[in-house]
Design a protein around this motif. Structure first.
Motif, PDB file in Angstrom:
ATOM      1  N   ASP A 125       0.821  -1.214   0.000  1.00 47.88           N
ATOM      2  CA  ASP A 125       0.000   0.000   0.000  1.00 47.88           C
ATOM      3  C   ASP A 125       0.854   1.263   0.000  1.00 47.88           C
ATOM      4  O   ASP A 125       0.414   2.318  -0.476  1.00 47.88           O
ATOM      5  CB  ASP A 125      -0.908   0.045   1.246  1.00 47.88           C
ATOM      6  CG  ASP A 125      -2.079  -0.925   1.197  1.00 47.88           C
ATOM      7  OD1 ASP A 125      -2.548  -1.260   0.090  1.00 47.88           O
ATOM      8  OD2 ASP A 125      -2.524  -1.346   2.277  1.00 47.88           O
ATOM      9  N   LEU A 126       2.065   1.162   0.536  1.00 49.71           N
ATOM     10  CA  LEU A 126       2.942   2.330   0.662  1.00 49.71           C
ATOM     11  C   LEU A 126       3.262   2.962  -0.686  1.00 49.71           C
ATOM     12  O   LEU A 126       3.523   4.156  -0.774  1.00 49.71           O
ATOM     13  CB  LEU A 126       4.244   1.917   1.376  1.00 49.71           C
ATOM     14  CG  LEU A 126       5.318   2.979   1.589  1.00 49.71           C
ATOM     15  CD1 LEU A 126       4.799   4.146   2.421  1.00 49.71           C
ATOM     16  CD2 LEU A 126       6.556   2.363   2.257  1.00 49.71           C
ATOM     17  N   ARG A 127       3.238   2.159  -1.752  1.00 53.03           N
ATOM     18  CA  ARG A 127       3.588   2.665  -3.079  1.00 53.03           C
ATOM     19  C   ARG A 127       2.448   3.438  -3.757  1.00 53.03           C
ATOM     20  O   ARG A 127       2.633   3.946  -4.864  1.00 53.03           O
ATOM     21  CB  ARG A 127       4.020   1.506  -3.982  1.00 53.03           C
ATOM     22  CG  ARG A 127       5.386   0.930  -3.614  1.00 53.03           C
ATOM     23  CD  ARG A 127       5.832  -0.108  -4.635  1.00 53.03           C
ATOM     24  NE  ARG A 127       7.154  -0.628  -4.333  1.00 53.03           N
ATOM     25  CZ  ARG A 127       8.305  -0.119  -4.780  1.00 53.03           C
ATOM     26  NH1 ARG A 127       8.267   0.961  -5.560  1.00 53.03           N
ATOM     27  NH2 ARG A 127       9.450  -0.660  -4.463  1.00 53.03           N
ATOM     28  N   PHE A 128       1.296   3.518  -3.096  1.00 53.59           N
ATOM     29  CA  PHE A 128       0.122   4.101  -3.748  1.00 53.59           C
ATOM     30  C   PHE A 128      -0.415   5.284  -2.932  1.00 53.59           C
ATOM     31  O   PHE A 128      -1.274   5.119  -2.063  1.00 53.59           O
ATOM     32  CB  PHE A 128      -0.934   3.016  -3.948  1.00 53.59           C
ATOM     33  CG  PHE A 128      -0.409   1.874  -4.773  1.00 53.59           C
ATOM     34  CD1 PHE A 128      -0.389   1.948  -6.156  1.00 53.59           C
ATOM     35  CD2 PHE A 128       0.142   0.760  -4.156  1.00 53.59           C
ATOM     36  CE1 PHE A 128       0.133   0.921  -6.913  1.00 53.59           C
ATOM     37  CE2 PHE A 128       0.676  -0.274  -4.909  1.00 53.59           C
ATOM     38  CZ  PHE A 128       0.668  -0.198  -6.300  1.00 53.59           C
ATOM     39  N   PRO A 129       0.074   6.486  -3.227  1.00 53.00           N
ATOM     40  CA  PRO A 129      -0.247   7.660  -2.408  1.00 53.00           C
ATOM     41  C   PRO A 129      -1.716   8.076  -2.459  1.00 53.00           C
ATOM     42  O   PRO A 129      -2.214   8.687  -1.512  1.00 53.00           O
ATOM     43  CB  PRO A 129       0.656   8.755  -2.986  1.00 53.00           C
ATOM     44  CG  PRO A 129       0.980   8.302  -4.374  1.00 53.00           C
ATOM     45  CD  PRO A 129       1.038   6.818  -4.299  1.00 53.00           C
ATOM     46  N   VAL A 130      -2.409   7.754  -3.539  1.00 53.71           N
ATOM     47  CA  VAL A 130      -3.814   8.147  -3.629  1.00 53.71           C
ATOM     48  C   VAL A 130      -4.638   7.432  -2.559  1.00 53.71           C
ATOM     49  O   VAL A 130      -5.514   8.022  -1.923  1.00 53.71           O
ATOM     50  CB  VAL A 130      -4.373   7.861  -5.044  1.00 53.71           C
ATOM     51  CG1 VAL A 130      -5.875   8.108  -5.092  1.00 53.71           C
ATOM     52  CG2 VAL A 130      -3.670   8.734  -6.073  1.00 53.71           C
ATOM     53  N   TRP A 131      -4.332   6.142  -2.342  1.00 50.39           N
ATOM     54  CA  TRP A 131      -5.054   5.369  -1.320  1.00 50.39           C
ATOM     55  C   TRP A 131      -4.791   5.922   0.080  1.00 50.39           C
ATOM     56  O   TRP A 131      -5.667   5.909   0.944  1.00 50.39           O
ATOM     57  CB  TRP A 131      -4.645   3.908  -1.412  1.00 50.39           C
ATOM     58  CG  TRP A 131      -5.370   2.971  -0.498  1.00 50.39           C
ATOM     59  CD1 TRP A 131      -4.814   2.170   0.467  1.00 50.39           C
ATOM     60  CD2 TRP A 131      -6.785   2.696  -0.462  1.00 50.39           C
ATOM     61  NE1 TRP A 131      -5.785   1.425   1.100  1.00 50.39           N
ATOM     62  CE2 TRP A 131      -7.007   1.730   0.551  1.00 50.39           C
ATOM     63  CE3 TRP A 131      -7.877   3.189  -1.162  1.00 50.39           C
ATOM     64  CZ2 TRP A 131      -8.275   1.245   0.876  1.00 50.39           C
ATOM     65  CZ3 TRP A 131      -9.145   2.699  -0.859  1.00 50.39           C
ATOM     66  CH2 TRP A 131      -9.326   1.761   0.146  1.00 50.39           C
ATOM     67  N   ALA A 132      -3.605   6.425   0.296  1.00 51.58           N
ATOM     68  CA  ALA A 132      -3.219   6.927   1.622  1.00 51.58           C
ATOM     69  C   ALA A 132      -3.565   8.395   1.824  1.00 51.58           C
ATOM     70  O   ALA A 132      -3.416   8.905   2.941  1.00 51.58           O
ATOM     71  CB  ALA A 132      -1.718   6.742   1.831  1.00 51.58           C
ATOM     72  N   ARG A 179       5.211  10.125   2.533  1.00 51.39           N
ATOM     73  CA  ARG A 179       3.828  10.032   3.002  1.00 51.39           C
ATOM     74  C   ARG A 179       3.592  10.962   4.198  1.00 51.39           C
ATOM     75  O   ARG A 179       2.521  11.551   4.323  1.00 51.39           O
ATOM     76  CB  ARG A 179       3.472   8.607   3.388  1.00 51.39           C
ATOM     77  CG  ARG A 179       3.463   7.533   2.307  1.00 51.39           C
ATOM     78  CD  ARG A 179       2.409   7.736   1.241  1.00 51.39           C
ATOM     79  NE  ARG A 179       2.918   8.539   0.152  1.00 51.39           N
ATOM     80  CZ  ARG A 179       3.607   8.069  -0.885  1.00 51.39           C
ATOM     81  NH1 ARG A 179       3.880   6.778  -0.962  1.00 51.39           N
ATOM     82  NH2 ARG A 179       4.016   8.878  -1.838  1.00 51.39           N
ATOM     83  N   ALA A 180       4.585  11.095   5.070  1.00 54.39           N
ATOM     84  CA  ALA A 180       4.455  12.013   6.210  1.00 54.39           C
ATOM     85  C   ALA A 180       4.331  13.450   5.726  1.00 54.39           C
ATOM     86  O   ALA A 180       3.440  14.195   6.149  1.00 54.39           O
ATOM     87  CB  ALA A 180       5.659  11.874   7.143  1.00 54.39           C
TER      88      ALA A 180
END
Length: 258
Positions: free
Chosen positions: A148-155, A185-186
């Motif tokens: 999931d870390l590779r997908f910024p839209v989801w996060a 992400r942060a």
């Protein structure tokens, strides 16, 4: 243990015994029982009872429930929250499922959205479709799993969460991506971002060097390790409020639905 303004978090960076839930529960029980630092939340890696196995049918179907019960016992006895993902069997389907267990034993779940196609995870585990936002001790937490870390839209922080959390089995050869994306992400979500990875070698021959870490709202690293060890960090609510009020970057975020 915590005031409203702070949350004490424990990151358990550990080797995982391959496809042996009972042994992993025993090892982790000893590690958690040995913790003397005050904590509100203990975070375990992805698939912490089996390793990242693509052979879930080898594991007794009852093991997922046993581990969930084990997490509930620890949470209630220690009066802490505990989270991590496990292989879970339900309705004739295998999931890579994260449990967030509260101190009273109640829990919420998140099924990994982005199954790791490179390893064939999409062929044996059913992908999740719903994001989870946990409310715990005045903090909103968004727990996600590894790929999931590779997908910024989801996060993307459309819920104004305070903490973005990843549990993982992220191998050594791609650990630079892990380090870079946790920090990104942060920064982009103006939230704390915490990643808990495993160490050791699995039966597929992959080596894991940890790099479990926490980053603050500005992307400053506040803890890090590449050893078999337990880390402690404290999340400060006022830091989030102050930086968001001062910089207001989230006010300019794109509006979208997914």
């Amino acid at each position: 243990m915590s005031s409203y303004n702070s949350l004490h978090i424990t990151l358990v960076q550990t080797p995982i015994v391959w496809e042996n839930p009972e042994e992993n529960r025993n090892v982790l029980s000893n590690k958690i029982n040995a913790i003397t630092t005050a904590t509100d939340l203990v975070i375990l890696p992805e698939m912490f009872t089996t390793g990242f196995t693509m052979n879930p049918s080898k594991i007794a179907k009852s093991e997922g429930e046993k581990t969930r019960n084990w997490m509930q016992t620890i949470a209630k006895s220690k009066q802490i929250a505990i989270t991590g993902s496990i292989l879970f069997y339900e309705n004739n389907t295998f999931y890579n499922r994260l449990f967030f267990v509260y101190p009273n034993g109640t829990y919420e779940t998140y099924n990994k959205k982005h199954t790791f196609t490179l390893a064939g995870e999409d062929k044996v585990y059913k992908a999740g479709t719903k994001k989870l936002i946990v409310d715990y001790k005045g903090f909103k937490i968004c727990p996600l799993i590894c790929y999931d870390l590779r997908f910024p839209v989801w996060a993307r922080n459309t819920e104004d969460y305070d903490i973005l959390l990843y549990v993982a089995n992220w191998p050594k050869q791609r650990v630079t991506a892990w380090d870079t994306l946790l920090k990104a992400r942060a920064i982009e979500n103006m939230s704390y971002c915490i990643g808990v990875n495993r160490v050791g070698t699995d039966n597929s021959g992959y080596e894991y060097t940890g790099h479990s870490a926490a980053y603050d709202v500005l992307g400053n690293q506040i803890c890090f390790s590449n050893d078999d060890e337990i880390l402690h960090t404290t999340i400060n609510k006022q830091h989030i409020i102050d930086m968001r009020n001062k910089l207001k970057f989230l006010d300019d975020r794109d509006t979208f639905t997914l």
